[in-house]
Write a protein that holds these residues in place. Structure first.
Motif, PDB file in Angstrom:
ATOM      1  N   GLN A   1       0.690  -1.048  -0.013  1.00 27.77           N
ATOM      2  CA  GLN A   1       0.025   0.069   0.013  1.00 27.77           C
ATOM      3  C   GLN A   1       0.982   1.061   0.136  1.00 27.77           C
ATOM      4  OE1 GLN A   1      -3.534  -0.024   2.964  1.00 27.77           O
ATOM      5  NE2 GLN A   1      -2.854  -2.210   3.183  1.00 27.77           N
ATOM      6  N   LEU A   2       1.862   1.175   0.864  1.00 29.24           N
ATOM      7  CA  LEU A   2       2.627   2.570   0.872  1.00 29.24           C
ATOM      8  C   LEU A   2       3.543   2.651  -0.372  1.00 29.24           C
ATOM      9  CD1 LEU A   2       4.975   3.050   4.066  1.00 29.24           C
ATOM     10  CD2 LEU A   2       5.897   3.797   1.888  1.00 29.24           C
ATOM     11  N   LEU A   3       4.204   1.663  -1.102  1.00 26.95           N
ATOM     12  CA  LEU A   3       4.538   1.788  -2.443  1.00 26.95           C
ATOM     13  C   LEU A   3       3.625   2.288  -3.422  1.00 26.95           C
ATOM     14  CD1 LEU A   3       6.853  -1.586  -2.427  1.00 26.95           C
ATOM     15  CD2 LEU A   3       7.763   0.735  -2.250  1.00 26.95           C
ATOM     16  N   THR A   4       2.468   1.904  -3.302  1.00 22.97           N
ATOM     17  CA  THR A   4       1.365   2.295  -4.279  1.00 22.97           C
ATOM     18  C   THR A   4       1.245   3.619  -4.198  1.00 22.97           C
ATOM     19  OG1 THR A   4       0.299   0.124  -4.369  1.00 22.97           O
ATOM     20  CG2 THR A   4      -1.011   2.042  -5.021  1.00 22.97           C
ATOM     21  N   GLU A   5       1.135   4.164  -2.766  1.00 23.18           N
ATOM     22  CA  GLU A   5       0.860   5.539  -2.486  1.00 23.18           C
ATOM     23  C   GLU A   5       2.177   6.582  -3.030  1.00 23.18           C
ATOM     24  OE1 GLU A   5      -1.472   8.702  -0.793  1.00 23.18           O
ATOM     25  OE2 GLU A   5      -1.919   6.557  -1.208  1.00 23.18           O
ATOM     26  N   LEU A   6       3.217   6.017  -2.748  1.00 20.02           N
ATOM     27  CA  LEU A   6       4.556   6.518  -3.295  1.00 20.02           C
ATOM     28  C   LEU A   6       4.569   7.171  -4.717  1.00 20.02           C
ATOM     29  CD1 LEU A   6       7.122   4.946  -0.856  1.00 20.02           C
ATOM     30  CD2 LEU A   6       6.674   7.449  -1.010  1.00 20.02           C
ATOM     31  N   GLU A   7       4.078   5.543  -5.290  1.00 19.91           N
ATOM     32  CA  GLU A   7       4.119   5.757  -7.062  1.00 19.91           C
ATOM     33  C   GLU A   7       2.885   6.588  -7.316  1.00 19.91           C
ATOM     34  OE1 GLU A   7       3.998   1.702  -7.393  1.00 19.91           O
ATOM     35  OE2 GLU A   7       5.780   1.258  -6.537  1.00 19.91           O
ATOM     36  N   ARG A   8       1.917   6.896  -6.783  1.00 23.57           N
ATOM     37  CA  ARG A   8       0.881   7.474  -7.021  1.00 23.57           C
ATOM     38  C   ARG A   8       1.230   9.166  -6.965  1.00 23.57           C
ATOM     39  NH1 ARG A   8      -2.810   5.951  -3.892  1.00 23.57           N
ATOM     40  NH2 ARG A   8      -3.731   4.399  -5.174  1.00 23.57           N
ATOM     41  N   GLY A   9       2.113   9.343  -6.015  1.00 23.27           N
ATOM     42  CA  GLY A   9       2.672  10.779  -6.034  1.00 23.27           C
ATOM     43  C   GLY A   9       4.085  10.741  -6.750  1.00 23.27           C
ATOM     44  N   GLY A  10       4.194  10.147  -7.652  1.00 21.98           N
ATOM     45  CA  GLY A  10       5.589  10.331  -8.324  1.00 21.98           C
ATOM     46  C   GLY A  10       6.811  10.112  -7.627  1.00 21.98           C
ATOM     47  N   ALA A  11       6.862   9.583  -6.659  1.00 22.11           N
ATOM     48  CA  ALA A  11       8.034   9.498  -5.941  1.00 22.11           C
ATOM     49  C   ALA A  11       8.799   7.981  -6.101  1.00 22.11           C
ATOM     50  CB  ALA A  11       7.786   9.524  -4.156  1.00 22.11           C
ATOM     51  N   ARG A  12      10.243   7.953  -6.179  1.00 17.02           N
ATOM     52  CA  ARG A  12      10.856   6.852  -6.218  1.00 17.02           C
ATOM     53  C   ARG A  12      11.732   6.801  -4.917  1.00 17.02           C
ATOM     54  NH1 ARG A  12      10.966   9.183 -11.333  1.00 17.02           N
ATOM     55  NH2 ARG A  12      13.057  10.002 -10.647  1.00 17.02           N
ATOM     56  N   VAL A  13      12.006   5.690  -4.340  1.00 18.21           N
ATOM     57  CA  VAL A  13      12.681   5.541  -3.236  1.00 18.21           C
ATOM     58  C   VAL A  13      13.601   4.534  -3.237  1.00 18.21           C
ATOM     59  CG1 VAL A  13      10.344   6.433  -2.048  1.00 18.21           C
ATOM     60  CG2 VAL A  13      10.854   3.924  -2.151  1.00 18.21           C
ATOM     61  N   THR A  14      14.225   4.407  -1.925  1.00 19.88           N
ATOM     62  CA  THR A  14      15.326   3.317  -1.697  1.00 19.88           C
ATOM     63  C   THR A  14      14.884   2.566  -0.468  1.00 19.88           C
ATOM     64  OG1 THR A  14      17.089   4.687  -2.960  1.00 19.88           O
ATOM     65  CG2 THR A  14      17.724   2.654  -1.365  1.00 19.88           C
ATOM     66  N   VAL A  15      14.685   1.290  -0.675  1.00 25.17           N
ATOM     67  CA  VAL A  15      14.325   0.064   0.351  1.00 25.17           C
ATOM     68  C   VAL A  15      15.425  -0.491   0.887  1.00 25.17           C
ATOM     69  CG1 VAL A  15      12.848  -1.483   1.236  1.00 25.17           C
ATOM     70  CG2 VAL A  15      11.777   0.197  -0.562  1.00 25.17           C
ATOM     71  N   PHE A  16      15.733  -0.638   2.292  1.00 23.45           N
ATOM     72  CA  PHE A  16      16.801  -1.315   2.604  1.00 23.45           C
ATOM     73  C   PHE A  16      16.136  -2.397   3.219  1.00 23.45           C
ATOM     74  CE2 PHE A  16      18.717   2.750   2.492  1.00 23.45           C
ATOM     75  CZ  PHE A  16      20.183   2.492   1.959  1.00 23.45           C
ATOM     76  N   ALA A  17      16.376  -3.666   2.711  1.00 27.47           N
ATOM     77  CA  ALA A  17      15.197  -4.680   3.151  1.00 27.47           C
ATOM     78  C   ALA A  17      16.303  -5.793   4.262  1.00 27.47           C
ATOM     79  CB  ALA A  17      15.013  -5.703   1.929  1.00 27.47           C
ATOM     80  N   VAL A  18      15.552  -6.099   5.273  1.00 29.19           N
ATOM     81  CA  VAL A  18      15.901  -7.229   6.038  1.00 29.19           C
ATOM     82  C   VAL A  18      15.898  -8.515   5.365  1.00 29.19           C
ATOM     83  CG1 VAL A  18      15.480  -8.203   8.344  1.00 29.19           C
ATOM     84  CG2 VAL A  18      15.454  -5.572   7.874  1.00 29.19           C
ATOM     85  N   GLY A  19      17.088  -9.444   5.450  1.00 27.94           N
ATOM     86  CA  GLY A  19      17.024 -10.720   4.673  1.00 27.94           C
ATOM     87  C   GLY A  19      15.989 -11.540   5.144  1.00 27.94           C
ATOM     88  N   THR A  20      15.797 -11.709   6.418  1.00 20.60           N
ATOM     89  CA  THR A  20      14.621 -12.660   6.947  1.00 20.60           C
ATOM     90  C   THR A  20      13.069 -12.051   6.451  1.00 20.60           C
ATOM     91  OG1 THR A  20      14.663 -11.207   9.233  1.00 20.60           O
ATOM     92  CG2 THR A  20      15.752 -13.225   9.041  1.00 20.60           C
TER      93      THR A  20
END
Length: 215
Positions: free
Chosen positions: A46-65
């Motif tokens: 949902q958050l990624l969809t909201e960001l994309e709707r707003g024209g934003a590109r972000v960087t996600v630091f993922a936890v391996g687990t």
């Protein structure tokens, strides 16, 4: 152990990045929203969809687990035009680890990202500490991350203060070149994203990936 596929480094002739970055150039109207990648996958989508709707590109630091439990999230991040970085395998306090332990935490997550995407990605952010010490930087470099990523704006969203507080805290500190720390898995963060993007636009700022910020 075979070498992991690595992302493209600095172009020939360009000055290498320092061992740690906490902000980008202050003379360009760009900022980077970075997200700790963990928590409920539905909220993250949902958050990624909201960001994309707003024209934003972000960087996600993922936890391996988290990626082990939600492997489809790796492609979801990249398919949205965002970046995927390494935030260790188990999100433990890496500043208290031995060199071998720190290397293992970074390398396990890198292997997982590589398996899911074909590359370890460009960026590493240490877990449970804002800044990478000498030991962390050395082990990150061994894995293939010559630059660790910090931030100059802490939204404090992980404390669940409510969306208005997240918005105020973020917008009161942000400036051109800022790297903002945010988190998946918090409903107040999801509710704050729209107002944060509106506030950035009012300041003439654009939310871009870290690679775009630093370029």
């Amino acid at each position: 152990m075979p070498a992991l596929p690595r992302s493209i480094g600095p172009a020939p002739g360009r000055t290498p990045l320092p061992p740690e970055v906490d902000a980008g150039p202050r003379d360009r109207p760009n900022v980077t929203l970075t997200f700790h990648g963990q928590g409920e996958a539905a909220l993250a989508r949902q958050l990624l969809t909201e960001l994309e709707r707003g024209g934003a590109r972000v960087t996600v630091f993922a936890v391996g687990t988290w990626l082990a439990e939600q492997p489809a999230m790796a492609r979801r991040v990249l398919d949205g035009g965002h970046e995927l970085g390494n935030h260790t395998e188990n999100h433990l306090d890496i500043s208290r680890m031995t060199p071998a332990e720190a290397f293992g935490e970074i390398d396990m997550c890198a292997q997982r990202i590589s398996k899911l995407t074909g590359t370890i990605g460009t960026w590493f952010r240490p877990s449970q500490t804002q800044h990478a010490n000498t030991l962390i930087r050395a082990q990150a470099s061994r894995v293939g991350y010559p630059t660790c990523v910090s931030y100059d704006v802490d939204s404090l969203d992980y404390t669940d203060p409510g969306a208005p507080s997240v918005v105020r805290t973020t917008l009161s500190q942000v400036q051109p070149g800022s790297i903002v720390s945010l988190h998946f898995g918090h409903r107040s963060t999801l509710a704050a994203i729209g107002p944060i993007l509106d506030g950035l636009r009012q300041r003439g700022l654009h939310a871009v990936t870290l690679k775009e910020l630093i370029a």
